[in-house]
Enzyme design. Structure first.
Site, PDB file in Angstrom:
ATOM      1  N   TYR A 107     -50.611  10.069  -7.778  1.00 22.17           N
ATOM      2  CA  TYR A 107     -51.607  10.813  -7.009  1.00 22.17           C
ATOM      3  C   TYR A 107     -52.321  11.738  -7.995  1.00 22.17           C
ATOM      4  O   TYR A 107     -51.856  12.832  -8.305  1.00 22.17           O
ATOM      5  CB  TYR A 107     -50.937  11.597  -5.883  1.00 22.17           C
ATOM      6  CG  TYR A 107     -51.873  12.463  -5.079  1.00 22.17           C
ATOM      7  CD1 TYR A 107     -53.135  12.001  -4.697  1.00 22.17           C
ATOM      8  CD2 TYR A 107     -51.499  13.750  -4.690  1.00 22.17           C
ATOM      9  CE1 TYR A 107     -54.006  12.801  -3.964  1.00 22.17           C
ATOM     10  CE2 TYR A 107     -52.354  14.551  -3.950  1.00 22.17           C
ATOM     11  CZ  TYR A 107     -53.600  14.072  -3.590  1.00 22.17           C
ATOM     12  OH  TYR A 107     -54.472  14.862  -2.864  1.00 22.17           O
ATOM     13  N   ASP A 150     -53.549   6.766  -5.336  1.00 19.47           N
ATOM     14  CA  ASP A 150     -54.835   7.433  -5.140  1.00 19.47           C
ATOM     15  C   ASP A 150     -55.190   8.065  -6.480  1.00 19.47           C
ATOM     16  O   ASP A 150     -54.686   9.129  -6.829  1.00 19.47           O
ATOM     17  CB  ASP A 150     -54.712   8.486  -4.041  1.00 19.47           C
ATOM     18  CG  ASP A 150     -55.997   9.269  -3.842  1.00 19.47           C
ATOM     19  OD1 ASP A 150     -57.018   8.927  -4.488  1.00 19.47           O
ATOM     20  OD2 ASP A 150     -55.991  10.228  -3.048  1.00 19.47           O
ATOM     21  N   HIS A 253     -57.951   7.728   4.133  1.00 22.05           N
ATOM     22  CA  HIS A 253     -57.809   6.582   3.247  1.00 22.05           C
ATOM     23  C   HIS A 253     -57.310   5.377   4.040  1.00 22.05           C
ATOM     24  O   HIS A 253     -56.607   5.528   5.049  1.00 22.05           O
ATOM     25  CB  HIS A 253     -56.796   6.856   2.138  1.00 22.05           C
ATOM     26  CG  HIS A 253     -57.213   7.913   1.165  1.00 22.05           C
ATOM     27  ND1 HIS A 253     -57.602   7.626  -0.121  1.00 22.05           N
ATOM     28  CD2 HIS A 253     -57.280   9.262   1.284  1.00 22.05           C
ATOM     29  CE1 HIS A 253     -57.897   8.745  -0.753  1.00 22.05           C
ATOM     30  NE2 HIS A 253     -57.698   9.760   0.073  1.00 22.05           N
TER      31      HIS A 253
END
Length: 262
Positions: A107, A150, A253
């Site tokens: 992330y 991500d 998302h």
């Protein structure tokens, strides 16, 4: 050992436990990598996941922010969790499958709103994080590895709804794209999603600010699946489950899928 994995910024695993379970029930990936769990590890709702066959989990968490987890039907063991840029954030976890494949779940920091490290500390942290990823991949070349997560950057012109309008918007600025590309090149990572879907607009994130995100379709591809060259040819079946963005109380998302025959 063929398997399918998915990566999904869930934006609070506890708040969105119902749609995590829906994904596990309806899609049944062998492995689900989650980001922005926003939960200490001990408070991740593992019992419902285990009841659905996801008996394995490795995770790093913190209260209210960040957090990464890998849920799996397949046996795995934790092999690392790195604090790039020394931010003290739970942003990385790595696990090894029984076939020796290592899965890295990242992330990357979002970087705030202003793309200038002189006035925005968060943007500098993002660039530093990517630089340390690059240096780590240079120092130890990854092999038989998959990197998902991500990454908070849409690198290609067709990874955003409007390239020219987003050139000065954090997540698509040239300096971010350059830093992400340097990290990718250092590990010789292959973008599996774009290997499978080489042309056309492709998004995995749509802002909560849009009244009708689906009709406006002002998306960005922030979520990625990469693999090292020694196993990249085993990747296939990439897709983005766009419909999940419209589920009840959704993340902003959508999950990204890929399968590997290894």
């Amino acid at each position: 050992m063929p398997f399918t994995l998915a990566t999904w910024n869930i934006n609070s695993v506890r708040l969105r436990e119902p749609i995590v379970c829906r994904l596990l029930e309806e899609e049944g990936p062998d492995i689900l990598c989650l980001q922005e769990c926003k939960s200490p590890v001990e408070k991740i709702p593992v019992e419902r996941f285990r009841a659905l066959g996801y008996t394995q989990m490795v995770a790093r968490g913190q209260k209210g922010y960040n957090g990464v987890a890998i849920l799996s039907k397949l046996p795995l063991r934790e092999v690392g969790a790195y604090d790039y840029a020394a931010l003290g954030h739970a942003r990385h976890i790595a696990a090894e499958l029984e076939n020796g494949v290592v899965i890295h779940n990242f992330y990357v920091p979002a970087g705030g709103d202003v793309p200038d490290r002189e006035v925005n500390e968060k943007f500098g942290q993002k660039l530093d994080y990517l630089t340390e990823m690059r240096d780590a991949f240079h120092a130890v070349a990854p092999e038989r590895s998959i990197l998902v997560g991500d990454l908070n950057i849409a690198p290609r012109e067709d990874d955003v709804w409007n390239h020219k309008q987003l050139l000065k918007i954090v997540s698509h600025t040239p300096v971010e794209v350059e830093h992400l590309g340097a990290a990718q090149d250092a590990g010789r990572w292959v973008d599996i999603t774009r290997q499978d879907i080489p042309e056309g607009q492709l998004y995995s994130w749509w802002s909560y600010r849009a009244k009708d995100w689906d009709a406006a379709d002002k998306g960005r591809r922030l979520d990625h699946v990469w693999a090292t060259p020694d196993i990249s040819n085993a990747g296939h079946g990439s897709r983005i489950l766009r419909t999940a963005r419209g589920w009840e109380q959704p993340s902003d998302h959508a999950p990204v899928f890929a399968s590997f025959d290894l």
